[in-house]
Design a protein around this motif. Structure first.
Motif, mmCIF file in Angstrom:
data_model
loop_
_atom_site.group_PDB
_atom_site.id
_atom_site.type_symbol
_atom_site.label_atom_id
_atom_site.label_comp_id
_atom_site.label_asym_id
_atom_site.label_seq_id
_atom_site.Cartn_x
_atom_site.Cartn_y
_atom_site.Cartn_z
ATOM 1 N N ALA A 53 10.759 -7.352 10.844
ATOM 2 C CA ALA A 53 10.487 -5.918 10.835
ATOM 3 C C ALA A 53 11.013 -5.296 9.545
ATOM 4 N N ARG A 54 12.167 -5.730 9.102
ATOM 5 C CA ARG A 54 12.733 -5.215 7.848
ATOM 6 C C ARG A 54 11.842 -5.577 6.662
ATOM 7 N N GLY A 55 11.323 -6.792 6.648
ATOM 8 C CA GLY A 55 10.421 -7.210 5.581
ATOM 9 C C GLY A 55 9.157 -6.374 5.555
ATOM 10 N N ALA A 56 8.620 -6.045 6.723
ATOM 11 C CA ALA A 56 7.415 -5.207 6.807
ATOM 12 C C ALA A 56 7.705 -3.807 6.279
ATOM 13 N N ARG A 57 8.879 -3.253 6.629
ATOM 14 C CA ARG A 57 9.248 -1.927 6.122
ATOM 15 C C ARG A 57 9.439 -1.946 4.613
ATOM 16 N N ASP A 58 10.079 -2.995 4.102
ATOM 17 C CA ASP A 58 10.289 -3.110 2.652
ATOM 18 C C ASP A 58 8.953 -3.233 1.916
ATOM 19 N N ALA A 59 8.026 -4.014 2.464
ATOM 20 C CA ALA A 59 6.700 -4.151 1.854
ATOM 21 C C ALA A 59 5.979 -2.806 1.869
ATOM 22 N N PHE A 60 6.063 -2.085 2.978
ATOM 23 C CA PHE A 60 5.453 -0.760 3.063
ATOM 24 C C PHE A 60 6.028 0.167 2.002
ATOM 25 N N ASP A 61 7.342 0.181 1.876
ATOM 26 C CA ASP A 61 7.986 1.059 0.894
ATOM 27 C C ASP A 61 7.531 0.741 -0.525
ATOM 28 N N GLU A 62 7.409 -0.535 -0.863
ATOM 29 C CA GLU A 62 6.983 -0.927 -2.210
ATOM 30 C C GLU A 62 5.520 -0.544 -2.445
ATOM 31 N N ILE A 63 4.665 -0.816 -1.491
ATOM 32 C CA ILE A 63 3.240 -0.503 -1.661
ATOM 33 C C ILE A 63 3.003 0.999 -1.663
ATOM 34 N N GLN A 64 3.778 1.738 -0.906
ATOM 35 C CA GLN A 64 3.625 3.189 -0.848
ATOM 36 C C GLN A 64 3.797 3.818 -2.232
ATOM 37 N N HIS A 65 4.632 3.236 -3.071
ATOM 38 C CA HIS A 65 4.836 3.754 -4.430
ATOM 39 C C HIS A 65 3.566 3.675 -5.270
ATOM 40 N N HIS A 66 2.657 2.788 -4.913
ATOM 41 C CA HIS A 66 1.421 2.579 -5.665
ATOM 42 C C HIS A 66 0.219 3.224 -4.977
ATOM 43 N N ALA A 67 0.450 3.980 -3.923
ATOM 44 C CA ALA A 67 -0.632 4.454 -3.047
ATOM 45 C C ALA A 67 -1.248 5.787 -3.469
ATOM 46 N N ALA A 68 -1.339 6.045 -4.755
ATOM 47 C CA ALA A 68 -2.007 7.266 -5.213
ATOM 48 C C ALA A 68 -3.464 7.219 -4.750
ATOM 49 N N GLY A 69 -3.962 8.314 -4.275
ATOM 50 C CA GLY A 69 -5.352 8.373 -3.825
ATOM 51 C C GLY A 69 -5.536 8.024 -2.363
ATOM 52 N N ALA A 70 -4.450 7.734 -1.652
ATOM 53 C CA ALA A 70 -4.557 7.398 -0.230
ATOM 54 C C ALA A 70 -4.963 8.629 0.571
ATOM 55 N N ASP A 78 3.925 -12.377 3.123
ATOM 56 C CA ASP A 78 5.066 -11.868 2.374
ATOM 57 C C ASP A 78 6.350 -12.552 2.825
ATOM 58 N N GLY A 79 7.248 -12.749 1.891
ATOM 59 C CA GLY A 79 8.543 -13.326 2.220
ATOM 60 C C GLY A 79 8.400 -14.731 2.780
ATOM 61 N N ASP A 80 9.015 -14.954 3.925
ATOM 62 C CA ASP A 80 9.044 -16.272 4.552
ATOM 63 C C ASP A 80 8.003 -16.397 5.675
ATOM 64 N N ALA A 81 6.986 -15.550 5.647
ATOM 65 C CA ALA A 81 5.985 -15.526 6.725
ATOM 66 C C ALA A 81 5.223 -16.839 6.837
ATOM 67 N N GLU A 82 4.921 -17.481 5.712
ATOM 68 C CA GLU A 82 4.158 -18.738 5.771
ATOM 69 C C GLU A 82 4.924 -19.815 6.536
ATOM 70 N N ARG A 83 6.211 -19.897 6.327
ATOM 71 C CA ARG A 83 7.029 -20.879 7.044
ATOM 72 C C ARG A 83 6.980 -20.620 8.540
ATOM 73 N N GLN A 84 7.049 -19.362 8.934
ATOM 74 C CA GLN A 84 6.996 -19.036 10.359
ATOM 75 C C GLN A 84 5.638 -19.394 10.966
ATOM 76 N N VAL A 85 4.569 -19.169 10.223
ATOM 77 C CA VAL A 85 3.239 -19.534 10.716
ATOM 78 C C VAL A 85 3.162 -21.043 10.921
ATOM 79 N N HIS A 86 3.682 -21.816 9.961
ATOM 80 C CA HIS A 86 3.695 -23.283 10.065
ATOM 81 C C HIS A 86 4.541 -23.749 11.247
#
Length: 115
Positions: free
Chosen positions: A27-44, A84-92
């Motif tokens: 959940a923390r990784g998802a929030r961090d990804a959201f925060d980073e992408i939000q900085h680039h979200a001009a035009g949303a 993002d992050g370690d998600a691929e390992r969890q999927v495997h």
């Protein structure tokens, strides 16, 4: 998530109208990804930051949704799933490739992106 990935994800949703699901390892990784992408979200047209339902929509029809596990991809249709992050390992580890591919089933050009 680094700023280059965030800028690319934003551009694909904004310019090409793609549906992008960002799959993080927590959940923390998802929030961090959201925060980073939000900085680039001009035009949303919509930026929704609600615990567990973070989403950015664009007038082109593109969307970016944020998920903390493959289980949270149920019912999601995407053109791109970004691991993002370690998600691929969890999927495997949990053998959840079928669930991941189900989210991509309606796309004409599905992609799984691993950083």
């Amino acid at each position: 998530m680094n700023r280059y990935a965030a800028a690319g994800i934003t551009n694909d949703a904004y310019e090409a109208g793609l549906r992008i699901a960002v799959l993080s390892d927590s959940a923390r990784g998802a929030r961090d990804a959201f925060d980073e992408i939000q900085h680039h979200a001009a035009g949303a047209s919509l930026i929704r930051k609600a615990n567990g339902t973070e989403r950015i929509d664009y007038p082109s029809g593109g969307t970016i949704t944020f998920h903390r596990s493959v289980d949270h991809l149920r019912g999601v249709s995407a053109d791109i799933v970004y691991l993002d992050g370690d998600a691929e390992r969890q999927v495997h580890e949990h053998g959840q490739w079928e669930a991941l591919h189900a989210a991509l089933a309606t796309s004409r050009d599905p992609q799984v992106i691993r950083p």
